[in-house]
Design a protein around this motif. Structure first.
Motif, PDB file in Angstrom:
ATOM      1  N   ILE A  62       0.867  -1.190   0.000  1.00 53.62           N
ATOM      2  CA  ILE A  62       0.000   0.000   0.000  1.00 53.62           C
ATOM      3  C   ILE A  62       0.900   1.235   0.000  1.00 53.62           C
ATOM      4  O   ILE A  62       1.889   1.298   0.738  1.00 53.62           O
ATOM      5  CB  ILE A  62      -0.945  -0.008   1.228  1.00 53.62           C
ATOM      6  CG1 ILE A  62      -2.001   1.094   1.107  1.00 53.62           C
ATOM      7  CG2 ILE A  62      -0.191   0.102   2.555  1.00 53.62           C
ATOM      8  CD1 ILE A  62      -3.117   1.021   2.150  1.00 53.62           C
ATOM      9  N   ASP A  79      -3.147   4.617  -2.107  1.00 60.27           N
ATOM     10  CA  ASP A  79      -3.720   3.527  -2.898  1.00 60.27           C
ATOM     11  C   ASP A  79      -2.902   2.239  -2.785  1.00 60.27           C
ATOM     12  O   ASP A  79      -1.740   2.260  -2.401  1.00 60.27           O
ATOM     13  CB  ASP A  79      -3.797   3.944  -4.370  1.00 60.27           C
ATOM     14  CG  ASP A  79      -2.413   4.225  -4.948  1.00 60.27           C
ATOM     15  OD1 ASP A  79      -1.622   4.924  -4.285  1.00 60.27           O
ATOM     16  OD2 ASP A  79      -2.103   3.739  -6.053  1.00 60.27           O
ATOM     17  N   PRO A 136      -2.086  -0.539  -5.472  1.00 58.79           N
ATOM     18  CA  PRO A 136      -2.258  -0.919  -6.878  1.00 58.79           C
ATOM     19  C   PRO A 136      -2.536  -2.415  -7.047  1.00 58.79           C
ATOM     20  O   PRO A 136      -1.889  -3.253  -6.417  1.00 58.79           O
ATOM     21  CB  PRO A 136      -0.919  -0.545  -7.522  1.00 58.79           C
ATOM     22  CG  PRO A 136      -0.279   0.413  -6.565  1.00 58.79           C
ATOM     23  CD  PRO A 136      -0.760   0.021  -5.206  1.00 58.79           C
ATOM     24  N   LYS A 185     -11.697   0.660   3.222  1.00 64.13           N
ATOM     25  CA  LYS A 185     -11.524   1.333   1.934  1.00 64.13           C
ATOM     26  C   LYS A 185     -11.355   0.334   0.783  1.00 64.13           C
ATOM     27  O   LYS A 185     -11.849   0.546  -0.318  1.00 64.13           O
ATOM     28  CB  LYS A 185     -10.295   2.259   1.983  1.00 64.13           C
ATOM     29  CG  LYS A 185     -10.605   3.645   2.536  1.00 64.13           C
ATOM     30  CD  LYS A 185      -9.340   4.447   2.779  1.00 64.13           C
ATOM     31  CE  LYS A 185      -8.668   4.877   1.493  1.00 64.13           C
ATOM     32  NZ  LYS A 185      -7.500   5.765   1.751  1.00 64.13           N
ATOM     33  N   SER A 186     -10.650  -0.748   1.044  1.00 62.01           N
ATOM     34  CA  SER A 186     -10.349  -1.674  -0.059  1.00 62.01           C
ATOM     35  C   SER A 186     -11.473  -2.681  -0.291  1.00 62.01           C
ATOM     36  O   SER A 186     -11.632  -3.195  -1.389  1.00 62.01           O
ATOM     37  CB  SER A 186      -9.034  -2.409   0.201  1.00 62.01           C
ATOM     38  OG  SER A 186      -9.127  -3.201   1.358  1.00 62.01           O
TER      39      SER A 186
END
Length: 200
Positions: free
Chosen positions: A14, A80, A82, A115-116
Motif C-alpha cells: 500500500i 492507494d 495498486p 476502503k479496499s
C-alpha cells in the motif's frame, strides 16, 4: 535457495502519504510532532494502549480538534494499493512461503480494510501463510524479538528467508539475524521488481 519471504506492508504494497498525516495534524494546530505523540504512536502500534486512549492522548495535544478530525488526519497516510502488486503477490504465493510483518495500529488496518473492501483485502491476506500486525502481537520492528518470534514459530531457516522492508533499520535488524534482505527504495523501486534484484 530462498523459499520464504517476509514482507512489510506500508510503502511495499500500500502506498503511503506520510506528509498527508503531518499536514492534516498541522491544520488541527500541531506545531511539531511531539515526543508525546511519538510515545502514543509506539504504544498504540504494540497494542499497549486502546483506540480510545490513543485518540484521547492526541486530543490533549490538539485540544481544538474533534475525534473525527483527528482520525481523518491520522488516516490520511493511507494512499492507494495498486492491483498489479496484489497480482504479483498471488503469483509469488504459488512458489514461496509468504508472511506479512507490519508495524501498524488497529485504526489504520480497519481503515485499509474498509476502503479496499472485503474481496480485495481477503485476496491479499490469503496470499500469506500468516499475517502479523505489531498491535496484535505486541512486538514491532526493528526489535530482534519479532524476527526471532517468526523464525521460531514457523521453523524458518534465516539463510533461506528474504525480508523486504523500506526502512533500513528494519532490514539491518533482520540481516543481523542472518536473513537475506531487500531495503526497497520507495519511489525508485517497486516490489514487483523483486526478480530483477537477483535476490531469489
Amino acid at each position: 535457495m530462498i523459499d520464504t519471504i517476509i514482507f512489510d506492508f506500508g510503502d511495499i504494497f500500500i502506498n503511503l502519504d506520510k506528509q498527508g498525516t503531518i499536514s492534516g495534524l498541522q491544520q488541527l494546530g500541531m506545531k511539531e510532532w511531539s515526543a508525546e505523540m511519538d510515545r502514543l504512536n509506539l504504544l498504540f502500534e504494540t497494542g499497549d494502549i486502546s483506540h480510545d486512549d490513543f485518540v484521547a492522548g492526541f486530543q490533549k495535544e490538539l485540544p481544538n480538534a474533534s475525534i473525527e478530525e483527528i482520525l481523518k488526519a491520522w488516516n490520511a497516510v493511507l494512499a492507494d494499493f495498486p492491483l498489479y502488486r496484489l497480482e504479483f503477490l498471488q503469483m509469488l504465493s504459488k512458489k514461496y512461503r509468504l508472511f506479512l510483518l507490519s508495524n501498524t495500529d488497529s485504526i489504520h488496518i480497519a481503515t485499509f480494510e474498509n476502503k479496499s473492501g472485503i474481496s480485495f483485502y481477503s485476496d491479499f491476506y490469503q496470499c500469506f501463510e500468516k499475517v502479523y500486525f505489531s498491535f496484535e502481537i505486541g512486538m514491532r520492528k526493528p526489535n530482534a524479538e519479532v524476527f526471532q518470534y517468526l523464525i521460531n514459530k514457523h521453523e524458518l531457516s534465516p539463510k533461506r528467508t528474504l525480508f523486504v522492508d523500506d526502512k533500513k533499520e528494519n532490514t539491518d535488524a533482520a540481516a543481523a539475524l542472518g536473513l537475506h534482505v531487500w531495503n526497497l527504495q520507495v519511489g525508485q523501486e517497486d516490489v514487483v521488481d523483486l526478480f530483477e534484484k537477483k535476490i531469489l
